[in-house]
Enzyme design. Structure first.
Site, short mmCIF file in Angstrom:
data_model
loop_
_atom_site.label_atom_id
_atom_site.label_comp_id
_atom_site.label_asym_id
_atom_site.label_seq_id
_atom_site.Cartn_x
_atom_site.Cartn_y
_atom_site.Cartn_z
N CYS A 1 0.73 6.52 -4.82
CA CYS A 1 -0.85 6.08 -3.94
C CYS A 1 -1.15 7.11 -2.97
O CYS A 1 -0.58 6.84 -1.89
CB CYS A 1 -0.78 4.50 -3.63
SG CYS A 1 -2.23 4.10 -2.62
N CYS B 1 -2.99 5.09 0.12
CA CYS B 1 -2.11 4.05 0.96
C CYS B 1 -0.89 3.85 0.47
O CYS B 1 0.05 4.71 0.50
CB CYS B 1 -3.16 2.79 1.16
SG CYS B 1 -3.65 1.81 -0.33
N SER B 2 -0.56 2.65 -0.29
CA SER B 2 0.78 2.59 -0.55
C SER B 2 0.55 1.49 -2.01
O SER B 2 1.83 0.79 -1.90
CB SER B 2 1.51 1.81 0.80
OG SER B 2 0.80 0.52 0.99
N CYS B 3 -0.12 1.38 -2.58
CA CYS B 3 -0.37 0.48 -3.81
C CYS B 3 0.99 0.58 -4.64
O CYS B 3 1.49 1.84 -4.97
CB CYS B 3 -1.61 0.80 -4.69
SG CYS B 3 -3.04 0.72 -3.68
#
Lengths: 218, 214
Positions: B114, B117-119
């Site tokens: 991702c 962000c941090s999906c």
């Protein structure tokens, strides 16, 4: 926004280091930031896109220096004040000046149910798709100052629609004005060479999930 | 950075209670007190959330999904066609995203990232590790996936196609790694025991660890 969070393709940020037997949280405060951020979302004052945008607005130098949960902390403080759950003065002094409406406050007994309940980004709206699998598309060369999920490295690049996922909430408007702007979401395939030039391996590629508003016919 | 931050993680954790709080720890405590005082969060719910992701939801869930797919062709077919529904059959559901399963083959390696962000697929892998959320991985996975894999000891030959999946929407990816040779006749439980988190993100392959033979 063209923020530093949009990292795809940047150089010089160092090697990938995998920590062996990494704990879920590295300290108690990280665990608590995680927990109260999730719990605060139960008040339904913001959506996931607003939440992401709150973290993206951390000043770039700070963002790069911060640990992951420091970014969460920054974002949550912004949302709490902007969406009226906490006043700026309360945040400053740490003293509550009024009690909140606790009707939606997440209780221990409700945690399992809360985590099971999916908040769908998929919508039932009947919106016709602009593209179909196999279509050649070009990602728009746009630079919204607000939230967007179109990474810079894909803008202006040509790809092929792989799959139509149906109608989804459009994050750009959902983050800025809670306008769901229902539209089709696709998986679009870009060759590594289209994105990174002819030195890239011929077989490789990157797949992105992109919405109608990010795409034009190529 | 305070001296506190220079301690090793275990050390830091152990010391947290007998050293004065500094930096983020202090700010976090202050904010939590405020949220509790206002009635916006309930400390018991926070403990429950932390316990859930420390002890209940993690990569063991994903490993069971992978092992089932390795032994049950009908499940695998369902998993690849509708990941979320097949995974829900095993009881793993939750939060905001649908899950798509990507199959590795001798000719195709899938890598999930991702960049924005941090999906990450929480219901099957739990919370993401630090490296997955860090600038080095987010920046390099899309422009130089082969370099990243090589650095991690997973060099990919030229005849293999590398597919990078950048998680930009509310769709999450789980890699279905290849079943390693030498595991013929293993039970689902035994197979689940060798499936690693990193293999389900795509940065590692599943191997038979020495000494894990039945």
């Amino acid at each position: 926004m063209n923020g530093v969070h949009d990292m795809g393709g940047m150089h010089g940020l160092g090697p990938v280091e995998i920590e062996k037997n990494e704990p879920v949280f590295h300290s108690e405060w990280e665990a608590h930031v995680f927990a109260f951020t999730v719990a605060a979302a139960a008040h339904r004052r913001w959506n996931i896109d607003m939440s992401r945008h709150s973290r993206e607005r951390m000043p770039p130098a700070e963002y790069l220096a911060a640990t992951y949960y420091e970014r969460w902390l920054f974002g949550l403080q912004k949302l709490l004040v902007e969406e009226g759950l906490v006043s700026a003065r309360e945040l400053e002094t740490g003293r509550a000046e009024s009690k909140a409406d606790g009707a939606r406050t997440l209780r221990a007994a409700g945690v399992a149910e809360f985590l099971r309940t999916r908040i769908h980004a998929r919508l039932e709206d009947k919106v016709p798709p602009k593209f179909k699998p196999g279509d050649r598309v070009v990602a728009r060369n746009i630079h919204p100052a607000g939230h967007t999920r179109l990474p810079r490295y894909a803008r202006g690049r040509r790809g092929t629609v792989e799959r139509d996922h149906g109608v989804f909430i459009f994050p750009d408007t959902n983050a800025m004005s809670r306008d769901k702007k229902p539209q089709h979401l696709y998986t679009v395939h870009f060759t590594a060479r289209e994105l990174w030039g002819h030195a890239a391996p011929a077989r490789d590629g990157v797949y992105l999930n992109l919405w109608d508003d990010y795409l034009d016919a190529a | 950075m305070s001296g506190h931050d220079h301690h090793h993680h275990d050390d830091e954790h152990a010391r947290e209670h007998d050293r004065p709080l500094s930096g983020p720890a202090l700010r976090v405590k202050a904010l939590e007190s405020l949220l509790v005082e206002k009635g916006l969060v309930d400390p018991k719910a926070l403990d429950e959330l932390i316990d859930t992701y420390e002890t209940k939801v993690g990569p063991r869930n994903g490993a069971r999904v992978v092992a089932r797919a390795w032994v049950d062709a009908a499940f695998k077919k369902h998993l690849l066609a509708d990941g979320g529904a097949a995974i829900a059959e095993l009881g793993y559901t939750g939060l905001d995203a649908e899950i798509i399963v990507l199959e590795n083959t001798p000719k195709v390696r899938n890598l999930v990232v991702c960049t924005l962000c941090s999906c990450y697929p929480w219901p099957v892998l739990g919370l993401p590790p630090v490296w997955y959320k860090s600038a080095p991985y987010r920046s390099r996975a899309v422009i130089d996936p082969r370099g990243v894999l090589k650095e991690l000891g997973e060099a990919v030959t030229d005849d293999v196609e590398v597919r990078v999946w950048d998680s930009t929407a509310e769709l999450r990816y789980l890699v279905l790694p290849e079943r390693p040779a030498g595991t013929e006749g293993w039970t689902e439980e035994e197979l689940a025991g060798i499936v690693t988190r990193d293999s389900m993100i795509g940065v590692a392959q599943v191997t038979v660890p020495a000494g894990s033979r039945r």
